[in-house]
Design a protein around this motif. Structure first.
Motif, PDB file in Angstrom:
ATOM      1  N   TYR A  20       1.037  -1.063  -0.207  1.00  0.00           N
ATOM      2  CA  TYR A  20       0.020   0.127  -0.241  1.00  0.00           C
ATOM      3  C   TYR A  20       0.841   1.198   0.128  1.00  0.00           C
ATOM      4  CZ  TYR A  20      -3.729  -3.173   1.287  1.00  0.00           C
ATOM      5  OH  TYR A  20      -4.924  -4.125   1.250  1.00  0.00           O
ATOM      6  N   ILE A  21       1.067   1.790  -1.213  1.00  0.00           N
ATOM      7  CA  ILE A  21       1.846   3.010  -1.441  1.00  0.00           C
ATOM      8  C   ILE A  21       1.257   4.159  -1.409  1.00  0.00           C
ATOM      9  CG2 ILE A  21       3.655   4.191  -2.678  1.00  0.00           C
ATOM     10  CD1 ILE A  21       4.824   1.493  -1.356  1.00  0.00           C
ATOM     11  N   GLY A  22       1.078   4.933  -0.318  1.00  0.00           N
ATOM     12  CA  GLY A  22      -0.017   6.059  -0.384  1.00  0.00           C
ATOM     13  C   GLY A  22       0.740   7.410  -0.194  1.00  0.00           C
ATOM     14  N   GLY A  23      -0.169   8.378   0.390  1.00  0.00           N
ATOM     15  CA  GLY A  23       0.331   9.474   0.440  1.00  0.00           C
ATOM     16  C   GLY A  23       1.600  10.034   1.358  1.00  0.00           C
ATOM     17  N   ALA A  24       1.695   8.884   2.114  1.00  0.00           N
ATOM     18  CA  ALA A  24       3.156   9.398   3.039  1.00  0.00           C
ATOM     19  C   ALA A  24       4.101   8.617   2.532  1.00  0.00           C
ATOM     20  CB  ALA A  24       2.849   8.543   4.473  1.00  0.00           C
ATOM     21  N   THR A  25       4.371   7.658   1.326  1.00  0.00           N
ATOM     22  CA  THR A  25       5.579   7.177   1.006  1.00  0.00           C
ATOM     23  C   THR A  25       5.712   7.780  -0.601  1.00  0.00           C
ATOM     24  OG1 THR A  25       4.919   5.322   2.050  1.00  0.00           O
ATOM     25  CG2 THR A  25       6.526   5.282   0.225  1.00  0.00           C
ATOM     26  N   GLU A  77      -2.183  10.649  -3.232  1.00  0.00           N
ATOM     27  CA  GLU A  77      -2.691   9.404  -3.178  1.00  0.00           C
ATOM     28  C   GLU A  77      -3.333   9.184  -1.637  1.00  0.00           C
ATOM     29  OE1 GLU A  77      -4.104   6.804  -3.496  1.00  0.00           O
ATOM     30  OE2 GLU A  77      -2.602   5.305  -4.712  1.00  0.00           O
ATOM     31  N   CYS A  78      -4.387   8.405  -1.392  1.00  0.00           N
ATOM     32  CA  CYS A  78      -4.849   8.204  -0.156  1.00  0.00           C
ATOM     33  C   CYS A  78      -3.757   7.900   0.916  1.00  0.00           C
ATOM     34  CB  CYS A  78      -5.683   6.954  -0.270  1.00  0.00           C
ATOM     35  SG  CYS A  78      -6.759   6.598   1.338  1.00  0.00           S
ATOM     36  N   ASP A  79      -4.249   8.345   2.216  1.00  0.00           N
ATOM     37  CA  ASP A  79      -3.270   7.972   3.478  1.00  0.00           C
ATOM     38  C   ASP A  79      -3.922   6.951   3.938  1.00  0.00           C
ATOM     39  OD1 ASP A  79      -2.204   8.069   5.856  1.00  0.00           O
ATOM     40  OD2 ASP A  79      -2.984   9.986   6.564  1.00  0.00           O
ATOM     41  N   PHE A  80      -2.820   5.810   3.670  1.00  0.00           N
ATOM     42  CA  PHE A  80      -3.319   4.249   4.265  1.00  0.00           C
ATOM     43  C   PHE A  80      -2.868   4.052   5.716  1.00  0.00           C
ATOM     44  CE2 PHE A  80      -2.236   3.522  -0.404  1.00  0.00           C
ATOM     45  CZ  PHE A  80      -3.469   3.191  -0.696  1.00  0.00           C
ATOM     46  N   GLY A  81      -2.539   5.296   6.454  1.00  0.00           N
ATOM     47  CA  GLY A  81      -2.563   5.091   7.777  1.00  0.00           C
ATOM     48  C   GLY A  81      -1.494   3.873   8.270  1.00  0.00           C
ATOM     49  N   ILE A  82      -2.094   2.909   9.178  1.00  0.00           N
ATOM     50  CA  ILE A  82      -0.995   2.149   9.688  1.00  0.00           C
ATOM     51  C   ILE A  82      -0.629   0.858   8.779  1.00  0.00           C
ATOM     52  CG2 ILE A  82      -1.585   2.606  12.040  1.00  0.00           C
ATOM     53  CD1 ILE A  82      -3.092  -0.163  11.844  1.00  0.00           C
ATOM     54  N   PHE A  83      -1.505   1.028   7.498  1.00  0.00           N
ATOM     55  CA  PHE A  83      -1.151   0.052   6.448  1.00  0.00           C
ATOM     56  C   PHE A  83      -0.169   0.287   5.541  1.00  0.00           C
ATOM     57  CE2 PHE A  83      -6.071  -1.121   6.683  1.00  0.00           C
ATOM     58  CZ  PHE A  83      -5.843  -1.721   7.930  1.00  0.00           C
ATOM     59  N   GLU A  84       0.178   1.554   5.570  1.00  0.00           N
ATOM     60  CA  GLU A  84       1.187   2.321   4.703  1.00  0.00           C
ATOM     61  C   GLU A  84       2.586   1.608   4.290  1.00  0.00           C
ATOM     62  OE1 GLU A  84       2.455   5.123   1.905  1.00  0.00           O
ATOM     63  OE2 GLU A  84       0.545   5.192   2.945  1.00  0.00           O
ATOM     64  N   GLU A 111      -5.863   5.134  11.591  1.00  0.00           N
ATOM     65  CA  GLU A 111      -4.861   6.518  11.481  1.00  0.00           C
ATOM     66  C   GLU A 111      -4.578   7.041  10.186  1.00  0.00           C
ATOM     67  OE1 GLU A 111      -1.203   5.626  13.808  1.00  0.00           O
ATOM     68  OE2 GLU A 111      -2.283   4.123  15.110  1.00  0.00           O
ATOM     69  N   GLY A 112      -5.415   6.747   9.220  1.00  0.00           N
ATOM     70  CA  GLY A 112      -5.337   7.214   7.808  1.00  0.00           C
ATOM     71  C   GLY A 112      -6.723   8.087   7.375  1.00  0.00           C
ATOM     72  N   GLU A 113      -7.092   7.848   6.259  1.00  0.00           N
ATOM     73  CA  GLU A 113      -8.171   8.536   5.629  1.00  0.00           C
ATOM     74  C   GLU A 113      -9.274   7.610   5.403  1.00  0.00           C
ATOM     75  OE1 GLU A 113      -8.018  11.939   1.789  1.00  0.00           O
ATOM     76  OE2 GLU A 113      -6.609  10.322   1.976  1.00  0.00           O
TER      77      GLU A 113
END
Length: 196
Positions: A20-25, A77-84, A111-113
């Motif tokens: 899960y490569i989201g907005g934090a990566t 991209e979506c913030d996947f929280g702890i799945f990031e 902890e995400g969106e």
């Protein structure tokens, strides 16, 4: 008539691992992703909209090196929280992940969106792009974004209506949308589309 490409960015290392490569990566394209983009032809466009993430800006630069990129922060991209930056194997046994799977992806990411907030955000960005393209009398444009962004847009505006997950595409693939100003202003609909 506006033809607008929704292009999913090229492959990253995290994509090759199913993460899960989201907005934090904010990771760049991997060598395989660059090669695959260079092997595929893409239609010419006069305006480019991009997510601010490096993988989208890098993809746009490879496909359209002579075009200025207009960043659309709403396309992030979506913030996947702890799945990031984790994949399903790494999350196996995680109760929060199992609950999210059991919900068919409708629960907010811990902890995400939430998916509702993410989809609404992407669609606001899309409406901004369409208005900008029509405002500049543009006939061909592209938005280089994320898979979830594309799924959000297509599930809201494309005909015939289909579920969010029906619109999944691979890295480097795209949908070419046709929009008329009249239909867009009256109904907020895409006239037609094809996959490329």
């Amino acid at each position: 008539m506006l033809k607008l490409l929704l292009i999913r960015h090229g492959k990253t290392y995290g994509n090759t691992l199913g993460r899960y490569i989201g907005g934090a990566t904010d990771e760049p394209l991997c060598p395989e992703g660059i090669r695959l983009l260079q092997e595929k032809p893409y239609p010419e466009v006069s305006r480019i909209y991009v997510s601010p993430m490096i993988r989208c800006r890098q993809t746009a630069g490879l496909l359209y090196p002579d075009r200025e990129q207009k960043e659309i922060p709403l396309f992030r991209e979506c913030d996947f929280g702890i799945f990031e930056n984790k994949n399903y194997q790494e999350l196996s046994g995680e109760p929060a992940y199992q609950a999210w799977i059991d919900s068919s992806g409708t629960l907010p990411f811990p902890e995400g969106e939430s998916m509702e907030d993410f989809r609404d955000r992407c669609c606001r960005g899309f409406e901004d792009c369409v208005e900008d393209a029509f405002g500049h009398s543009c006939s061909r444009a592209a938005a280089v974004v994320h898979g979830g962004t594309i799924m959000s847009i297509m599930s809201r505006y494309a005909l015939p209506p289909q579920d969010y997950f029906c619109w999944q595409i691979k890295n480097g693939e795209y949908y070419e949308l046709c929009l008329t100003k009249e239909q867009w202003e009256e109904k907020r609909q895409i006239c037609s589309w094809k996959k490329g």
